[in-house]
Scaffold this motif. Structure first.
Motif, short mmCIF file in Angstrom:
data_model
loop_
_atom_site.label_atom_id
_atom_site.label_comp_id
_atom_site.label_asym_id
_atom_site.label_seq_id
_atom_site.Cartn_x
_atom_site.Cartn_y
_atom_site.Cartn_z
N ASP A 72 0.90 -1.27 0.22
CA ASP A 72 0.06 -0.37 0.11
C ASP A 72 1.05 1.23 0.94
OD1 ASP A 72 -2.66 -1.71 -0.24
OD2 ASP A 72 -2.31 -1.44 2.31
N ASN A 73 2.13 1.32 0.56
CA ASN A 73 3.13 2.28 -0.35
C ASN A 73 3.46 2.17 -1.38
OD1 ASN A 73 4.93 3.77 0.66
ND2 ASN A 73 6.19 2.48 1.78
N PRO A 74 2.98 4.28 -2.13
CA PRO A 74 3.03 4.60 -3.28
C PRO A 74 4.65 4.18 -3.59
CG PRO A 74 1.50 5.87 -1.42
CD PRO A 74 2.08 5.03 -0.35
N GLU A 75 5.42 4.56 -2.90
CA GLU A 75 7.12 4.75 -3.07
C GLU A 75 6.80 3.75 -3.61
OE1 GLU A 75 9.01 6.53 0.32
OE2 GLU A 75 8.05 8.52 -0.18
N PHE A 76 6.74 2.58 -2.34
CA PHE A 76 7.16 1.08 -2.73
C PHE A 76 6.69 0.59 -4.58
CE2 PHE A 76 5.80 -3.65 -2.63
CZ PHE A 76 7.17 -3.98 -3.03
N GLN A 77 5.23 0.84 -4.60
CA GLN A 77 4.51 0.59 -5.92
C GLN A 77 5.48 1.44 -7.40
OE1 GLN A 77 1.15 1.97 -5.81
NE2 GLN A 77 0.13 0.46 -4.01
N ALA A 78 6.28 2.37 -6.52
CA ALA A 78 6.76 3.17 -7.78
C ALA A 78 8.37 2.31 -7.88
CB ALA A 78 7.09 4.70 -7.41
N ASP A 79 8.96 1.94 -6.85
CA ASP A 79 10.23 1.25 -6.37
C ASP A 79 9.59 -0.48 -7.34
OD1 ASP A 79 13.03 1.28 -6.52
OD2 ASP A 79 12.33 -0.38 -4.63
#
Length: 693
Positions: free
Chosen positions: A498-505
């Motif tokens: 659910d972390n947007p930064e992780f999704q982008a990563d």
């Protein structure tokens, strides 16, 4: 007198050439010494007569008579020595007769030298002594030839013919002089040429009889070309004589008929000279009648070896082998079968023969016969006496080759490599023990060449597979690392989905992996690097590698400020190499350990990248004996090719890699690469252009 000058001059040159050849081959025997003395005396006699014909000086003429006596004395002595082993030793008449003849000739020459000519009586005695020498020479020739056993006459026959013919001419010359009271000028002018014509026969006998202790050899090539030239000259003389006759009896058409006849004669001569069949007939005739052995083995072996070594021009190796073997027996060509990988004998090459697709099994009766017996099979003999070949059954496809004549097995190191079927010869050719021995030796040599060719082709194919397998191993190794990155993303996805930064990563990581995998597949398909070397910022790529591994434990620490450090390399490959080193450090270090990487500022024209860890380390024995060898690793799940690939690629770039490690204390890896300068960039770009062109 002009004819005498030319005839005696040519004779002098001929005697000089034979004397040189005899001196080179003389081994100290008495017969050879007397033969050499006779040839030298004959050459001096011919020289004196040629000079006398030109200068017309009396004392030179007297010298020519003295040399004539010496010449005849040497020839008589030579024949007497040959007669002794044949029974002449039992009586002294040959020695006494030769001595009396020579003394009589000497007395007549000495008396004439002192002016005691005694008129016609003295002239008759003088001519009569030389006439007696000719008669006695014929007697000695007859005794030598008749006293020689039949099986040994082959060597003496040319000599007896030559000396006998010369004495017959001398007999006619001096008999004519006694009959008319003076010597015939025309006969005297051609006397030297008549003597010189016998020299080839004398040289042949000298080469045939080793007991004379003469080691000389008559070149078969020279004899062939000389005979062909002489026959061509005789042919043209006959054509010219016929044309001369036609011109003077043909009336108004005489000159036209003469020109047509001469043109037709020259054209026919050209056809004969360029006919392979006619040349083959002449070679067979000369080898059969002039030489003790059919082949000049030195020449044949040089030509055979040259034919095999020159393969690759107009003819491949298979065709060169066929031509080399067929030339030994005057054949026009043939076909060759070689064993393939499946153990069958299939057509490999052909020369002057129609195509045939016959395949012979390795275990057939025909192939087993060739392998076990190693016989040269003559199809003509097989048709007449099939029982001679021990019940051999020839394959049916041989009947489809109408010109098939000989079958030669090709064996190398005890293995049947193949066989050759030769066409019928251009001229009738007898197959005897000498031909069979030469063909067996030649086929072994040819088989060794063909075996090496097959081994080289198999090695080349194996190297291609090895190169492809090695590249595949590198790609699989890279894929393993990419799969490890995806596995790490999946493990962290449950906690950070659910972390947007992780999704982008995640998206960036998947895109990166997809690009790397596509590049690897392209590299594998094209078997080469996917891009040329160019300027690469090592610090930037090292920072990207550290960032991609930030979720690992332990994390990779990037020491110092990432200052720009450029080298000439392939960006993808260099990043993969550095990624392998970082990945190895992470795998060898526990979570509580430390992994660091840094780029040291360029100095001495070199850029240094250092990767350190506090992991398990390596022993010195492992680093010395196994570290840089492919498929050797200390990790349980590793493939052992990452360090090998790194060393190979860094060496290509002119760099180096150094490992420092101790068990339990960690490892430090130092990569050294040339820094980019204007000169290095120019050299790299020129190398790229040269490779591309």
């Amino acid at each position: 007198m002009t004819a005498a000058i030319v005839a005696y001059g040519v004779a002098a040159c001929a005697f000089a050439l034979l004397a040189i050849q005899l001196m080179r081959g003389w081994r100290g025997g008495l017969p050879a010494g007397l033969l050499l003395a006779a040839v030298v005396a004959s050459g001096l006699w011919a020289t004196a007569n040629s000079v006398f014909s030109y200068l017309r000086v009396d004392w030179i003429g007297q010298l020519a008579w003295v040399l004539d006596v010496a010449r005849q004395a040497c020839w008589l002595g030579f024949m007497v020595v040959l007669l002794q082993p044949l029974g002449g030793r039992k009586s002294s008449w040959p020695v006494v007769g030769a001595t009396l003849v020579v003394l009589a000739e000497c007395a007549s020459i000495v008396s004439a030298g002192f002016g005691l000519t005694f008129g016609e009586f003295g002239n008759g005695v003088r001519l009569g002594s030389f006439l007696a020498g000719a008669v006695f020479g014929l007697v000695l020739v007859e005794q030598v030839y008749r006293g020689t056993p039949g099986e040994f006459r082959w060597g003496l026959k040319p000599l007896c013919l030559a000396v006998g013919a010369t004495n017959v001419f001398e007999l006619y010359f001096f008999a004519d002089g006694m009959l008319f009271g003076r010597l015939d000028a025309d006969l005297w002018s051609v006397r030297g040429a008549a003597s010189a014509l016998s020299l080839p026969l004398i040289a042949v006998s000298a080469g045939r009889i080793p007991s004379w202790t003469l080691k000389i050899a008559v070149s078969r090539v020279m004899v062939f070309h000389s005979t062909a030239l002489a026959l061509s000259g005789m042919y043209l003389i006959v054509i010219a004589a016929v044309g001369y006759y036609v011109r003077y009896v043909g009336g108004d058409w005489g000159r036209a008929l003469q020109l047509v006849l001469l043109f037709g004669g020259v054209l026919s001569l050209g056809v004969l000279l360029f006919s392979g069949a006619q040349r083959a007939r002449l070679r067979v005739f000369l080898n059969k009648h002039l030489f003790p052995y059919r082949y000049d083995y030195r020449l044949e072996w040089l030509r055979f070896t040259q034919a095999l070594s020159d393969a690759g021009g107009t003819l491949d190796l298979g065709q060169s082998v066929i031509k080399a073997l067929s030339d030994l027996v005057e054949s026009s060509g043939g076909a060759m079968w070689l064993k393939d990988a499946a153990g069958r004998f299939t057509p490999h090459a052909r020369l002057n023969q129609s195509s045939i697709d016959a395949v012979e099994e390795e275990d057939s009766v025909f192939c087993r016969f060739l392998d076990e017996r190693e016989w040269v099979i003559s199809l003509e003999e097989y048709r007449i006496r099939p029982g001679h070949y021990g019940g051999l059954v020839l394959p049916s496809w041989l009947s489809m080759i109408p010109d098939a004549w000989l079958i030669l097995p090709l064996k190398s190191a005890g293995t049947l490599v193949g066989f050759v079927v030769l066409n019928t010869p251009r001229t009738p050719f007898d197959i005897d023990w000498e031909v069979l021995d030469l063909l067996k030796t030649a086929q072994r040599q040819a088989a060794s060449y063909l075996a090496r060719m097959q081994a080289a082709e198999a090695l080349l194919e194996a190297r291609k597979f090895d190169s492809f397998n090695r590249m595949t191993a590198f790609v699989v190794h890279d894929l393993k690392n990419l799969v490890a990155q995806l596995s790490l993303v999946l493990r962290n996805a449950e906690r950070h989905k659910d972390n947007p930064e992780f999704q982008a990563d995640v998206l960036a990581t998947v895109a990166h992996v997809e690009g790397r995998m596509r590049a690897l597949m392209l590299q594998l398909q094209e078997k080469r690097s996917i891009d040329p070397p160019r300027r690469v910022d090592v610090a930037h790529h090292l920072a990207a590698i550290c960032l991609a591994n930030r979720h690992r434990r332990p994390s990779v620490e990037l020491e110092g400020e990432p200052a720009a450090a450029e080298v000439m390399a392939h960006p993808e490959r260099l990043e993969r190499i550095l990624g392998h080193l970082v990945q190895n450090a992470l795998d060898a270090t526990p979570d509580s350990g430390r992994v660091s990487a840094r780029v040291e500022p360029a100095r001495d024209g070199l850029v240094r990248i250092v990767v350190e860890d506090t992991g398990c380390g390596m022993t010195k024995d492992f680093m010395r004996e196994r570290l840089f060898r492919p498929f050797h690793t200390s990790k349980s799940g590793g493939m052992g090719i990452g360090v090998f690939e790194a060393q190979q690629y860094l060496n290509e770039l002119g760099g180096a890699i150094v490992f420092e490690s101790e068990p339990g204390r960690g490892t430090r890896v130092t990569v050294t690469l040339p820094a980019v300068t204007r000169d290095s960039q120019a050299r790299a770009e020129s190398g790229i252009l040269a490779h591309g062109s």
